[in-house]
Design a protein around this motif. Sequence first.
Motif, PDB file in Angstrom:
ATOM      1  N   ASP A   1       6.211   9.854   5.251  1.00  0.00           N
ATOM      2  CA  ASP A   1       7.637   9.864   5.568  1.00  0.00           C
ATOM      3  C   ASP A   1       8.063   8.536   6.185  1.00  0.00           C
ATOM      4  O   ASP A   1       9.159   8.410   6.727  1.00  0.00           O
ATOM      5  N   CYS A   2       7.162   7.533   6.113  1.00  0.00           N
ATOM      6  CA  CYS A   2       7.473   6.191   6.614  1.00  0.00           C
ATOM      7  C   CYS A   2       8.364   5.448   5.618  1.00  0.00           C
ATOM      8  O   CYS A   2       8.188   5.576   4.407  1.00  0.00           O
ATOM      9  N   ASP A   3       9.292   4.645   6.128  1.00  0.00           N
ATOM     10  CA  ASP A   3      10.247   3.946   5.263  1.00  0.00           C
ATOM     11  C   ASP A   3      10.140   2.425   5.349  1.00  0.00           C
ATOM     12  O   ASP A   3      11.117   1.725   5.114  1.00  0.00           O
ATOM     13  N   PHE A   4       8.971   1.917   5.664  1.00  0.00           N
ATOM     14  CA  PHE A   4       8.811   0.472   5.796  1.00  0.00           C
ATOM     15  C   PHE A   4       8.728  -0.192   4.425  1.00  0.00           C
ATOM     16  O   PHE A   4       8.144   0.345   3.489  1.00  0.00           O
ATOM     17  N   HIS A   5       9.336  -1.390   4.328  1.00  0.00           N
ATOM     18  CA  HIS A   5       9.391  -2.096   3.043  1.00  0.00           C
ATOM     19  C   HIS A   5       7.992  -2.397   2.509  1.00  0.00           C
ATOM     20  O   HIS A   5       7.755  -2.311   1.304  1.00  0.00           O
ATOM     21  N   SER A   6       7.069  -2.765   3.407  1.00  0.00           N
ATOM     22  CA  SER A   6       5.724  -3.137   2.950  1.00  0.00           C
ATOM     23  C   SER A   6       5.017  -1.954   2.291  1.00  0.00           C
ATOM     24  O   SER A   6       4.257  -2.131   1.337  1.00  0.00           O
ATOM     25  N   ILE A   7       5.286  -0.749   2.774  1.00  0.00           N
ATOM     26  CA  ILE A   7       4.696   0.453   2.164  1.00  0.00           C
ATOM     27  C   ILE A   7       5.356   0.737   0.825  1.00  0.00           C
ATOM     28  O   ILE A   7       4.684   0.961  -0.194  1.00  0.00           O
ATOM     29  N   GLN A   8       6.671   0.702   0.816  1.00  0.00           N
ATOM     30  CA  GLN A   8       7.407   0.987  -0.426  1.00  0.00           C
ATOM     31  C   GLN A   8       7.102  -0.046  -1.500  1.00  0.00           C
ATOM     32  O   GLN A   8       6.924   0.299  -2.682  1.00  0.00           O
ATOM     33  N   ASN A   9       7.024  -1.329  -1.107  1.00  0.00           N
ATOM     34  CA  ASN A   9       6.766  -2.393  -2.085  1.00  0.00           C
ATOM     35  C   ASN A   9       5.379  -2.259  -2.703  1.00  0.00           C
ATOM     36  O   ASN A   9       5.218  -2.406  -3.921  1.00  0.00           O
ATOM     37  N   ARG A  10       4.373  -1.996  -1.870  1.00  0.00           N
ATOM     38  CA  ARG A  10       3.017  -1.864  -2.417  1.00  0.00           C
ATOM     39  C   ARG A  10       2.925  -0.644  -3.328  1.00  0.00           C
ATOM     40  O   ARG A  10       2.293  -0.696  -4.393  1.00  0.00           O
ATOM     41  N   ALA A  11       3.551   0.450  -2.914  1.00  0.00           N
ATOM     42  CA  ALA A  11       3.532   1.651  -3.759  1.00  0.00           C
ATOM     43  C   ALA A  11       4.206   1.381  -5.103  1.00  0.00           C
ATOM     44  O   ALA A  11       3.726   1.821  -6.157  1.00  0.00           O
ATOM     45  N   GLU A  12       5.289   0.626  -5.058  1.00  0.00           N
ATOM     46  CA  GLU A  12       6.011   0.309  -6.295  1.00  0.00           C
ATOM     47  C   GLU A  12       5.172  -0.578  -7.202  1.00  0.00           C
ATOM     48  O   GLU A  12       5.072  -0.344  -8.419  1.00  0.00           O
ATOM     49  N   ILE A  13       4.546  -1.593  -6.631  1.00  0.00           N
ATOM     50  CA  ILE A  13       3.713  -2.517  -7.414  1.00  0.00           C
ATOM     51  C   ILE A  13       2.557  -1.773  -8.072  1.00  0.00           C
ATOM     52  O   ILE A  13       2.191  -2.044  -9.230  1.00  0.00           O
ATOM     53  N   LEU A  14       1.991  -0.802  -7.353  1.00  0.00           N
ATOM     54  CA  LEU A  14       0.818  -0.074  -7.850  1.00  0.00           C
ATOM     55  C   LEU A  14       1.184   1.226  -8.579  1.00  0.00           C
ATOM     56  O   LEU A  14       0.299   1.993  -8.961  1.00  0.00           O
ATOM     57  N   ASN A  15       2.491   1.449  -8.777  1.00  0.00           N
ATOM     58  CA  ASN A  15       2.952   2.668  -9.460  1.00  0.00           C
ATOM     59  C   ASN A  15       2.430   3.937  -8.776  1.00  0.00           C
ATOM     60  O   ASN A  15       2.080   4.927  -9.439  1.00  0.00           O
ATOM     61  N   ALA A  16       2.363   3.883  -7.458  1.00  0.00           N
ATOM     62  CA  ALA A  16       1.917   5.046  -6.685  1.00  0.00           C
ATOM     63  C   ALA A  16       3.144   5.843  -6.247  1.00  0.00           C
ATOM     64  O   ALA A  16       3.964   5.342  -5.474  1.00  0.00           O
ATOM     65  N   PRO A  17       3.303   7.066  -6.742  1.00  0.00           N
ATOM     66  CA  PRO A  17       4.480   7.857  -6.350  1.00  0.00           C
ATOM     67  C   PRO A  17       4.439   8.201  -4.863  1.00  0.00           C
ATOM     68  O   PRO A  17       3.400   8.574  -4.318  1.00  0.00           O
ATOM     69  N   ILE A  18       5.598   8.048  -4.197  1.00  0.00           N
ATOM     70  CA  ILE A  18       5.716   8.409  -2.780  1.00  0.00           C
ATOM     71  C   ILE A  18       6.256   9.825  -2.680  1.00  0.00           C
ATOM     72  O   ILE A  18       7.331  10.136  -3.205  1.00  0.00           O
ATOM     73  N   ILE A  19       5.514  10.688  -2.012  1.00  0.00           N
ATOM     74  CA  ILE A  19       5.905  12.087  -1.845  1.00  0.00           C
ATOM     75  C   ILE A  19       6.281  12.315  -0.381  1.00  0.00           C
ATOM     76  O   ILE A  19       5.470  12.071   0.517  1.00  0.00           O
ATOM     77  N   ARG A  20       7.523  12.764  -0.142  1.00  0.00           N
ATOM     78  CA  ARG A  20       7.992  13.027   1.224  1.00  0.00           C
ATOM     79  C   ARG A  20       7.635  14.451   1.644  1.00  0.00           C
ATOM     80  O   ARG A  20       7.465  15.349   0.802  1.00  0.00           O
ATOM     81  N   SER A  21       7.565  14.667   2.962  1.00  0.00           N
ATOM     82  CA  SER A  21       7.151  15.995   3.440  1.00  0.00           C
ATOM     83  C   SER A  21       8.066  16.580   4.506  1.00  0.00           C
ATOM     84  O   SER A  21       7.906  17.731   4.907  1.00  0.00           O
ATOM     85  N   TYR A  22       9.040  15.789   4.992  1.00  0.00           N
ATOM     86  CA  TYR A  22       9.832  16.217   6.151  1.00  0.00           C
ATOM     87  C   TYR A  22      10.688  17.455   5.887  1.00  0.00           C
ATOM     88  O   TYR A  22      11.201  18.073   6.813  1.00  0.00           O
ATOM     89  N   GLN A  23      10.856  17.821   4.630  1.00  0.00           N
ATOM     90  CA  GLN A  23      11.739  18.940   4.298  1.00  0.00           C
ATOM     91  C   GLN A  23      11.098  20.309   4.494  1.00  0.00           C
ATOM     92  O   GLN A  23      11.795  21.333   4.485  1.00  0.00           O
ATOM     93  N   TRP A  24       9.800  20.366   4.705  1.00  0.00           N
ATOM     94  CA  TRP A  24       9.122  21.653   4.734  1.00  0.00           C
ATOM     95  C   TRP A  24       9.244  22.350   6.083  1.00  0.00           C
ATOM     96  O   TRP A  24       9.173  21.726   7.126  1.00  0.00           O
ATOM     97  N   ASP A  25       9.434  23.645   6.032  1.00  0.00           N
ATOM     98  CA  ASP A  25       9.526  24.475   7.239  1.00  0.00           C
ATOM     99  C   ASP A  25       8.162  25.094   7.499  1.00  0.00           C
ATOM    100  O   ASP A  25       7.762  26.046   6.827  1.00  0.00           O
ATOM    101  N   VAL A  26       7.441  24.530   8.468  1.00  0.00           N
ATOM    102  CA  VAL A  26       6.102  25.034   8.795  1.00  0.00           C
ATOM    103  C   VAL A  26       5.990  25.230  10.300  1.00  0.00           C
ATOM    104  O   VAL A  26       6.716  24.620  11.076  1.00  0.00           O
ATOM    105  N   GLN A  27       5.054  26.075  10.701  1.00  0.00           N
ATOM    106  CA  GLN A  27       4.782  26.327  12.118  1.00  0.00           C
ATOM    107  C   GLN A  27       3.282  26.205  12.366  1.00  0.00           C
ATOM    108  O   GLN A  27       2.469  26.540  11.507  1.00  0.00           O
ATOM    109  N   VAL A  28       2.926  25.707  13.547  1.00  0.00           N
ATOM    110  CA  VAL A  28       1.514  25.614  13.924  1.00  0.00           C
ATOM    111  C   VAL A  28       1.332  26.151  15.338  1.00  0.00           C
ATOM    112  O   VAL A  28       2.272  26.147  16.136  1.00  0.00           O
ATOM    113  N   ASN A  29       0.136  26.609  15.613  1.00  0.00           N
ATOM    114  CA  ASN A  29      -0.185  27.123  16.941  1.00  0.00           C
ATOM    115  C   ASN A  29      -0.723  25.997  17.822  1.00  0.00           C
ATOM    116  O   ASN A  29      -1.787  26.095  18.423  1.00  0.00           O
TER     117      ASN A  29
END
Length: 380
Positions: free
Chosen positions: A189-217
């Motif tokens: 869920d990080c939005d730094f350019h260096s992460i996005q740029n490397r993922a784009e160059i390597l065709n690595a899909p970025i999957i976000r997770s912040y939308q999920w409703d989960v609970q932990v003990n």
Amino acid sequence: MLQDLISQLISNTRITTDYSLDRVRKLAEYFWNPQESYKTIHIAGTNGKWSVSQMTFAILKEAGYKVWVFTSPYLVDITESIETNEGYIPHEKLAEYFEQILAYQPQTTFFEAKTIAAFLYFRDTKCEYAVIEVGLGGRLDATNILTHPSITCITSIGWDHMDLLGYTLEAIAGEKAGIIKSWIPLVTDCDFHSIQNRAEILNAPIIRSYQWDVQVNLAGAHQITNAQLAYQIGLLLKIEAENIKKWFLHVTHRGRCEWIAQNILVDGAHNLDGITVLAKYIASIRDRFDHIEFVVSLKDGKDPQEMFAQLAPLWDFRILGIQHKLTMDPILLSSQFWWVNIINPEAIHREALWAKNTLFVICWSLYGIGEYYQWMYKKQ
């Protein structure tokens, strides 16, 4: 024998000037690249990577897979770093691997040896999945000889190890981004350019997770964020969503916002971002206590002035009176802060018994916390 081998490896670590991956790659090649014998999930980040690794391990274990996990640092015993479905690696097996490693390459560092030993043990015990936590950074971390992980994950970016990773968050993010691989999904869920740029160059899909409703003990809102990342990893591995949510309710974390008693809390927060998260959690339970006492130890190399400045205006401090070989001498630390007293574990527990409305928070160094746990185990 194991302790002698560890001492030799730590000595190598202190004198090394080579921070490349050349040495660990040669070791892996010598042992026929054990890390390519099973599927891997590679997890980096400033904070949260240990928790996400343990949650992912729990998910795969409950799903019936033969899954192992490699994490660091350990709290009490080095074998905690290499864990299987059945427990930790035996001491004698770890010593055997260390001997083989040092026989081939006497200059091997402690973390390099531990990484290769984990990879060897995972192969020799025929695991299906291995969850691998990055030790430091990512690009030049010994674990980054993984070439084809099933999934990579970056948990968070914050201020830590700036002398090695860079003095801006973007530079630190660039080092973490070093684990991203071609066409391999990245959960973050990080939005730094260096992460996005490397993922784009390597065709690595970025999957976000912040939308999920989960609970932990687990204590602390930050563990929800960690659980969301682990949940997304589980979904990518095609594990039933409802099962993951059910298993999360049974996850426990030692040394991470862990309640030892009704007024003793232990947390591994060891950098400014971690301390900020811990402070938010303490603030959320502040009305349950009349007084807060932070009992701290500090890893060598950390800036105590910076850490004290973060929380000193808010709560009282004392220094944990036991020392790990990688933490600052309590007396030396106390000499820099004349108003801060040293307290040993016995006194903490004694005071906690009669001062029920005082919360004692033991934190700032996982190594110091490990020494505290060792005292507790001996006491039992």
